[in-house]
Design a protein around this motif. Sequence first.
Motif, mmCIF file in Angstrom:
data_model
loop_
_atom_site.group_PDB
_atom_site.id
_atom_site.type_symbol
_atom_site.label_atom_id
_atom_site.label_comp_id
_atom_site.label_asym_id
_atom_site.label_seq_id
_atom_site.Cartn_x
_atom_site.Cartn_y
_atom_site.Cartn_z
ATOM 1 N N THR A 5 51.180 -56.984 71.701
ATOM 2 C CA THR A 5 51.036 -58.395 71.326
ATOM 3 C C THR A 5 50.946 -59.282 72.569
ATOM 4 O O THR A 5 50.168 -60.235 72.616
ATOM 5 C CB THR A 5 52.218 -58.842 70.455
ATOM 6 N N VAL A 6 51.747 -58.961 73.589
ATOM 7 C CA VAL A 6 51.691 -59.724 74.836
ATOM 8 C C VAL A 6 50.324 -59.549 75.492
ATOM 9 O O VAL A 6 49.695 -60.520 75.935
ATOM 10 C CB VAL A 6 52.809 -59.276 75.796
ATOM 11 N N ARG A 7 49.826 -58.328 75.536
ATOM 12 C CA ARG A 7 48.505 -58.079 76.137
ATOM 13 C C ARG A 7 47.404 -58.769 75.348
ATOM 14 O O ARG A 7 46.380 -59.184 75.912
ATOM 15 C CB ARG A 7 48.231 -56.578 76.231
ATOM 16 N N ALA A 8 47.608 -58.916 74.051
ATOM 17 C CA ALA A 8 46.615 -59.605 73.222
ATOM 18 C C ALA A 8 46.465 -61.064 73.647
ATOM 19 O O ALA A 8 45.429 -61.686 73.406
ATOM 20 C CB ALA A 8 46.992 -59.526 71.746
ATOM 21 N N GLY A 9 47.494 -61.608 74.313
ATOM 22 C CA GLY A 9 47.430 -62.990 74.784
ATOM 23 C C GLY A 9 46.393 -63.215 75.863
ATOM 24 O O GLY A 9 46.007 -64.354 76.132
ATOM 25 N N VAL A 10 45.939 -62.124 76.520
ATOM 26 C CA VAL A 10 44.851 -62.238 77.498
ATOM 27 C C VAL A 10 43.605 -61.516 76.988
ATOM 28 O O VAL A 10 42.746 -61.102 77.759
ATOM 29 C CB VAL A 10 45.270 -61.700 78.889
ATOM 30 N N GLY A 11 43.535 -61.366 75.672
ATOM 31 C CA GLY A 11 42.352 -60.781 75.048
ATOM 32 C C GLY A 11 42.546 -59.393 74.511
ATOM 33 O O GLY A 11 41.800 -58.949 73.645
ATOM 34 N N LEU A 67 40.887 -65.428 75.021
ATOM 35 C CA LEU A 67 40.932 -64.911 73.650
ATOM 36 C C LEU A 67 39.536 -64.807 73.046
ATOM 37 O O LEU A 67 39.272 -63.925 72.220
ATOM 38 C CB LEU A 67 41.812 -65.825 72.780
ATOM 39 N N GLU A 68 38.634 -65.692 73.474
ATOM 40 C CA GLU A 68 37.271 -65.674 72.944
ATOM 41 C C GLU A 68 36.418 -64.573 73.581
ATOM 42 O O GLU A 68 35.685 -63.868 72.895
ATOM 43 C CB GLU A 68 36.617 -67.039 73.184
ATOM 44 N N ILE A 69 36.502 -64.441 74.883
ATOM 45 C CA ILE A 69 35.679 -63.474 75.613
ATOM 46 C C ILE A 69 36.276 -62.071 75.558
ATOM 47 O O ILE A 69 35.568 -61.073 75.539
ATOM 48 C CB ILE A 69 35.509 -63.909 77.091
ATOM 49 N N ARG A 70 37.600 -61.992 75.558
ATOM 50 C CA ARG A 70 38.326 -60.716 75.586
ATOM 51 C C ARG A 70 37.812 -59.838 76.734
ATOM 52 O O ARG A 70 37.283 -58.748 76.525
ATOM 53 C CB ARG A 70 38.219 -59.989 74.249
ATOM 54 N N PRO A 71 37.958 -60.324 77.965
ATOM 55 C CA PRO A 71 37.408 -59.589 79.107
ATOM 56 C C PRO A 71 38.122 -58.273 79.352
ATOM 57 O O PRO A 71 39.274 -58.081 78.936
ATOM 58 C CB PRO A 71 37.633 -60.556 80.275
ATOM 59 N N THR A 72 37.436 -57.389 80.072
ATOM 60 C CA THR A 72 38.052 -56.109 80.431
ATOM 61 C C THR A 72 38.557 -56.129 81.868
ATOM 62 O O THR A 72 39.252 -55.207 82.298
ATOM 63 C CB THR A 72 37.049 -54.960 80.262
ATOM 64 N N ILE A 73 38.184 -57.173 82.637
ATOM 65 C CA ILE A 73 38.664 -57.336 84.005
ATOM 66 C C ILE A 73 39.262 -58.723 84.137
ATOM 67 O O ILE A 73 38.706 -59.693 83.603
ATOM 68 C CB ILE A 73 37.534 -57.203 85.056
ATOM 69 N N LEU A 74 40.379 -58.809 84.838
ATOM 70 C CA LEU A 74 41.013 -60.092 85.111
ATOM 71 C C LEU A 74 41.169 -60.216 86.624
ATOM 72 O O LEU A 74 41.884 -59.431 87.242
ATOM 73 C CB LEU A 74 42.376 -60.169 84.422
ATOM 74 N N VAL A 75 40.448 -61.169 87.202
ATOM 75 C CA VAL A 75 40.539 -61.431 88.641
ATOM 76 C C VAL A 75 41.174 -62.806 88.791
ATOM 77 O O VAL A 75 40.591 -63.817 88.389
ATOM 78 C CB VAL A 75 39.148 -61.408 89.312
ATOM 79 N N SER A 76 42.381 -62.861 89.352
ATOM 80 C CA SER A 76 43.108 -64.115 89.343
ATOM 81 C C SER A 76 43.978 -64.265 90.586
ATOM 82 O O SER A 76 44.102 -63.358 91.406
ATOM 83 C CB SER A 76 43.981 -64.221 88.092
ATOM 84 N N VAL A 77 44.562 -65.442 90.695
ATOM 85 C CA VAL A 77 45.583 -65.727 91.697
ATOM 86 C C VAL A 77 46.939 -65.689 90.981
ATOM 87 O O VAL A 77 47.003 -65.758 89.750
ATOM 88 C CB VAL A 77 45.355 -67.108 92.351
ATOM 89 N N PRO A 78 48.041 -65.586 91.733
ATOM 90 C CA PRO A 78 49.359 -65.484 91.089
ATOM 91 C C PRO A 78 49.672 -66.622 90.129
ATOM 92 O O PRO A 78 50.422 -66.432 89.167
ATOM 93 C CB PRO A 78 50.321 -65.489 92.284
#
Length: 596
Positions: free
Chosen positions: A334-340, A260-271
């Motif tokens: 709103t859901v997408r806002a949860g990851v920035g 929420l602080e960084i609001r990244p444009t890329i999310l690289v994650s594991v499941p």
Amino acid sequence: MTETLAEIFYNSVDTFKKPDHLRVKKQGAWTNISSDEFRVAVEETAAGLETLGLGPVDRLAILGENRPEWAYADLATLCNRATVVTIYPTLPANQILYILKDSGARIVVASNQAQAEKVLSVKAEAPDLQHVVVMDDSAVFGAQTLSSVREAGRRALALDKDLIRRRAATVRPDDLATLIYTSGTTGDPKGVMLTHANIGSNVEICARAVFSILGSEDSVLSFLPLCHVFERMGGQFVMLKRGVTIAYAESFDKVPQNLLEIRPTILVSVPRLYEKIMSRVREKVAAAPPLRQRLFAFAETTGRAVFLAGQRGEKPSFWLSLKYSLADRLVLATVRAGVGGRVRIAVSGGAALPKEIGTFFGSMGLPILEGYGLTETSPVISVNTPWANRQGSVGRPIEGVEVRIAADGEILSRGPHIMRGYYNKPEATAEAIDAEGYFHTGDIGRIDADGYLYITDRKKDLIVTSAGKNIAPQPIENLLKTHPLIAEIVMVGNARNFPSALVVPNFVNLTRIAAEKGIPETAREVMVADPRMIELIEQAIASMSGEFAQYEKIKKITLLPHEFSIEAGELTPTLKVKRRVVEAKYKDLIDRMYVS
């Protein structure tokens, strides 16, 4: 020709000249590290490490959590034509000792006092280890600080400012860049030897095939362990290649807040992160008033219809598009806002992404690009792209990578991404890479008519019942874990007459549903033995087992009162279940499920 990792670094800081090449949170505020500051930090570290005796072909180990100093030590070592040995910070001292002895590391750079003391406690047993360096400025007896190493490097650079740049230019693509020790689900870990060309070729293709739309205005939150090849290649070197700002998460627990602080444009994650986000959303919806629940159901159904239409190559109808516009405005955004709220590309790797999770995020307007690979393949073998994303697959093989399916279904791969071999283990290398140069992945899969690769299971994980029926447990487990009542599940039943399972419930949801049924909350150890709780989980499993073959259906379960953990030896550092360890540890519980 493929760039070396040293060239990727220098080209990045020379080309983009950003005020915020890196970001880190200090004393409650995010601080920017410019391209020039980044370059100076790496060069000072490199020159300082040389004063400690680090030279070409020497090994330096990094033991710590993600932070700018991790990147400094990594890039400094690579620019010195030396080899980086990565160590998971969750490992205990005895496992760290094994890696230090096997790799012959001369220097360890540790993140803090606790990590340094683990190394110092075994230093006398590691004959090649000469120096321990601590990233923090705290004094640790027997170690020196990274600041003091940089100061020594600063003095050397005052006499020759281009010293490190010249040395970095001598790095060759076939130089050994890193030793990454596999998780060791069976036996001792093996040191995977990856060259600059191995990782560099992966960086080049992935930067072009998956991340070509990214540039210097984009940002990523780095939270997967940098000691793992997935984050190091994708979250560090690809981002340097594209000029993306790298912000380092404070910790895995702080990731939701940092997003929420960084609001990244890329999310690289594991499941695992995607699973937690989906569960959190569903928990909030379940606790909401009925009207909001109906609104969410409308939005998810509409989003799913649009997403699945896209998967079929169809355009949504005018009416569906209109409904989607409303659903997006009221709920999905709103859901997408949860990851920035700004994520343009979301990637998943490291483990299989359950199809239900991929569909959920696609429904929310955030399709996930799933890929596949291993440490030994630098890591990417195949990946979905923003332009060719087939749900449930792990994409098509990337450019320059060959994939073949063996007669027994095993996935084989050949190309510039294949490791040089296992360090000090020629027999294991010969077993893994055949005479034609194909690496045997140990995964079972298939390729469809359009060239998309699908993973069905691990070769060694297949369950063969006493009736001779083959069961692939991973797809079943991955589906069942999407149920709100199930946190972890491990199927068993090899050489038995039916499959059973060890289940770790989602205790938050189980307690809530139990309360709704008038069952009082008790200690976890009591809950897992309560027949009513067992029945709730059995019903959950039965509700999701309709498409399984009869012989694949779980007949009995045992509930466990705690999640599997790295500390207990049940998970690898990459959070994969050590199936054999779990089966041995809970043998008595498993045997009881097969008592008539």
